[in-house]
Design an enzyme around this catalytic site. Structure first.
Site, PDB file in Angstrom:
ATOM      1  N   HIS A 151       0.819  -1.205   0.000  1.00 26.48           N
ATOM      2  CA  HIS A 151       0.000   0.000   0.000  1.00 26.48           C
ATOM      3  C   HIS A 151       0.855   1.258   0.000  1.00 26.48           C
ATOM      4  O   HIS A 151       1.793   1.363   0.791  1.00 26.48           O
ATOM      5  CB  HIS A 151      -0.897   0.057   1.244  1.00 26.48           C
ATOM      6  CG  HIS A 151      -1.816  -1.112   1.389  1.00 26.48           C
ATOM      7  ND1 HIS A 151      -2.263  -1.574   2.612  1.00 26.48           N
ATOM      8  CD2 HIS A 151      -2.383  -1.909   0.452  1.00 26.48           C
ATOM      9  CE1 HIS A 151      -3.055  -2.610   2.424  1.00 26.48           C
ATOM     10  NE2 HIS A 151      -3.136  -2.835   1.131  1.00 26.48           N
TER      11      HIS A 151
ATOM     12  N   SER B  87       0.092   4.802   1.131  1.00 24.85           N
ATOM     13  CA  SER B  87      -0.958   5.511   1.855  1.00 24.85           C
ATOM     14  C   SER B  87      -1.165   6.908   1.276  1.00 24.85           C
ATOM     15  O   SER B  87      -0.204   7.631   1.013  1.00 24.85           O
ATOM     16  CB  SER B  87      -0.602   5.622   3.341  1.00 24.85           C
ATOM     17  OG  SER B  87      -0.579   4.355   3.947  1.00 24.85           O
TER      18      SER B  87
ATOM     19  N   TYR C  91       0.983  13.930   6.600  1.00 23.05           N
ATOM     20  CA  TYR C  91       2.182  14.693   6.924  1.00 23.05           C
ATOM     21  C   TYR C  91       2.371  15.859   5.941  1.00 23.05           C
ATOM     22  O   TYR C  91       1.989  15.760   4.772  1.00 23.05           O
ATOM     23  CB  TYR C  91       3.403  13.772   6.897  1.00 23.05           C
ATOM     24  CG  TYR C  91       3.253  12.580   7.812  1.00 23.05           C
ATOM     25  CD1 TYR C  91       3.495  12.700   9.178  1.00 23.05           C
ATOM     26  CD2 TYR C  91       2.841  11.345   7.324  1.00 23.05           C
ATOM     27  CE1 TYR C  91       3.341  11.617  10.030  1.00 23.05           C
ATOM     28  CE2 TYR C  91       2.688  10.258   8.171  1.00 23.05           C
ATOM     29  CZ  TYR C  91       2.933  10.401   9.521  1.00 23.05           C
ATOM     30  OH  TYR C  91       2.762   9.336  10.359  1.00 23.05           O
TER      31      TYR C  91
ATOM     32  N   ASP D 173       4.996  17.116   4.482  1.00 24.00           N
ATOM     33  CA  ASP D 173       5.853  16.766   3.339  1.00 24.00           C
ATOM     34  C   ASP D 173       5.750  15.264   3.103  1.00 24.00           C
ATOM     35  O   ASP D 173       6.613  14.489   3.542  1.00 24.00           O
ATOM     36  CB  ASP D 173       7.304  17.166   3.610  1.00 24.00           C
ATOM     37  CG  ASP D 173       7.448  18.665   3.809  1.00 24.00           C
ATOM     38  OD1 ASP D 173       6.923  19.416   2.979  1.00 24.00           O
ATOM     39  OD2 ASP D 173       8.080  19.069   4.813  1.00 24.00           O
ATOM     40  N   PRO D 174       4.695  14.817   2.414  1.00 14.32           N
ATOM     41  CA  PRO D 174       4.478  13.375   2.238  1.00 14.32           C
ATOM     42  C   PRO D 174       5.601  12.723   1.437  1.00 14.32           C
ATOM     43  O   PRO D 174       6.139  13.315   0.494  1.00 14.32           O
ATOM     44  CB  PRO D 174       3.152  13.308   1.479  1.00 14.32           C
ATOM     45  CG  PRO D 174       3.003  14.630   0.817  1.00 14.32           C
ATOM     46  CD  PRO D 174       3.667  15.616   1.730  1.00 14.32           C
TER      47      PRO D 174
ATOM     48  N   HIS E  98       5.641   5.715  -0.156  1.00 18.89           N
ATOM     49  CA  HIS E  98       6.516   4.563  -0.057  1.00 18.89           C
ATOM     50  C   HIS E  98       5.698   3.315   0.260  1.00 18.89           C
ATOM     51  O   HIS E  98       4.520   3.399   0.616  1.00 18.89           O
ATOM     52  CB  HIS E  98       7.570   4.773   1.040  1.00 18.89           C
ATOM     53  CG  HIS E  98       6.972   4.889   2.408  1.00 18.89           C
ATOM     54  ND1 HIS E  98       6.470   6.083   2.903  1.00 18.89           N
ATOM     55  CD2 HIS E  98       6.762   3.965   3.400  1.00 18.89           C
ATOM     56  CE1 HIS E  98       5.994   5.896   4.114  1.00 18.89           C
ATOM     57  NE2 HIS E  98       6.150   4.614   4.447  1.00 18.89           N
ATOM     58  N   ILE E  99       6.334   2.167   0.126  1.00 23.21           N
ATOM     59  CA  ILE E  99       5.792   0.913   0.637  1.00 23.21           C
ATOM     60  C   ILE E  99       6.816   0.331   1.600  1.00 23.21           C
ATOM     61  O   ILE E  99       8.025   0.507   1.420  1.00 23.21           O
ATOM     62  CB  ILE E  99       5.477  -0.114  -0.481  1.00 23.21           C
ATOM     63  CG1 ILE E  99       6.755  -0.515  -1.231  1.00 23.21           C
ATOM     64  CG2 ILE E  99       4.429   0.441  -1.449  1.00 23.21           C
ATOM     65  CD1 ILE E  99       6.568  -1.699  -2.176  1.00 23.21           C
ATOM     66  N   SER E 100       6.349  -0.331   2.647  1.00 23.68           N
ATOM     67  CA  SER E 100       7.255  -0.927   3.635  1.00 23.68           C
ATOM     68  C   SER E 100       7.291  -2.435   3.454  1.00 23.68           C
ATOM     69  O   SER E 100       6.257  -3.077   3.293  1.00 23.68           O
ATOM     70  CB  SER E 100       6.789  -0.575   5.054  1.00 23.68           C
ATOM     71  OG  SER E 100       6.879   0.822   5.271  1.00 23.68           O
TER      72      SER E 100
END
Length: 279
Positions: free
Chosen positions: A130, A132, A213, A215-216, A219-221
């Site tokens: 995902h 986000s 946030y 300053d988005p 990413h994916i973890s």
């Protein structure tokens, strides 16, 4: 209200509730026939890995409150087979130097999976990831229809684009209880994703929900560890990346096409927009 609760699951809890079955006081007599023997596979005890897969220990970032449902808006990401081999090789190197890493969502120690490349690829990379587009936040039941309707209205018209994951990065959650090894989008797709985040933020504001946030960093973890180990893990990642310089001419970790935006509220999933392959 009870009908709404039945429709959207059991509040913000991820676990299924089971109702107690009544035990009959009497039963009609019957002729019992012997049961067939159990399958031979039951004679072999499951491995530690088999027992651990599927067991998660994810912690909520907000307390459970009856009538609240966890809202998550995201872009589903799938890693193509050609990219998985290089990712597996990189994860094995990182895991050999940082044994505390676990697989995201599955919560199996990464070093256990590294003993079998096929298992490592299947469990670690063969699932949906995902990006986000907003914080995972609690919303009330009366907000659900409004949030979903606005998301579909504002995000319905989208065009297909490529998402490039160009950079390995380490992120830490807000309360510094977990660190994440992630692949970040820093070029291709960043402009489009940022615009989608701005739309989600606007809808969150209208519903008095906390925005993303400032300053988005999309990413994916792929892996996580307990505590804030960002400094040591980042050092390991940077050293491994330096060693890889010259061995590969690829400019990014992997790429994929943007195909849809999804929204999950409690246990219920909603498709916000979907791009056909022909677009």
């Amino acid at each position: 209200m009870e009908a709404l609760k039945a429709s959207y699951g059991d509040g913000s809890s991820d676990s299924d509730s089971e109702s107690a079955h009544s035990i009959p006081t009497s039963a009609p007599s019957a002729v019992f026939t012997p049961l067939p023997p159990p399958p031979i596979s039951l004679l072999d005890p499951p491995s530690i890995l088999d027992l651990q897969i599927g067991q998660t220990t994810r912690l909520r970032s907000f307390p459970h409150v009856d009538g609240n449902y966890a809202l998550h808006v995201y872009i589903p990401i799938y890693i193509s087979s050609p990219s998985k081999k290089e990712l597996v090789a990189f994860l094995k190197k990182i895991s050999s130097r940082e044994p505390r890493l676990n697989v995201v969502d599955v919560d199996v120690p990464l070093n256990i999976l590294c003993q079998n490349d096929e298992k490592l690829e299947q469990v670690t990379l063969g699932r949906e990831f995902h990006i986000s587009l907003g914080r995972t936040v609690p919303i009330r039941v009366h907000q659900i229809d409004s949030v979903v309707s606005m998301l579909r209205q504002k995000l319905q018209i989208q065009h297909q684009y490529w998402i490039d994951f160009n950079k390995w990065e380490v992120f830490v959650n807000d309360d510094h209880t977990r660190s994440f090894l992630s692949a970040e989008v820093v070029q291709g797709g960043l402009v489009e994703i940022t615009k989608q985040i701005e739309v989600v933020n606007a809808i969150y504001r209208l519903h008095n929900l906390p925005e993303f946030y400032k300053d988005p960093r999309p990413h994916i973890s792929l892996a996580w560890a307990l505590g804030d180990i960002a400094h040591s893990l980042k050092k390991i990642v940077d050293e491994e990346m330096k060693c890889a310089v010259g061995k590969s001419l690829k400019k990014c970790i992997f790429s994929c096409k943007f195909k849809s935006i999804e929204c999950k509220i409690g246990k219920k999933a909603y498709t916000i927009c979907k791009i056909s392959d022909g677009q």
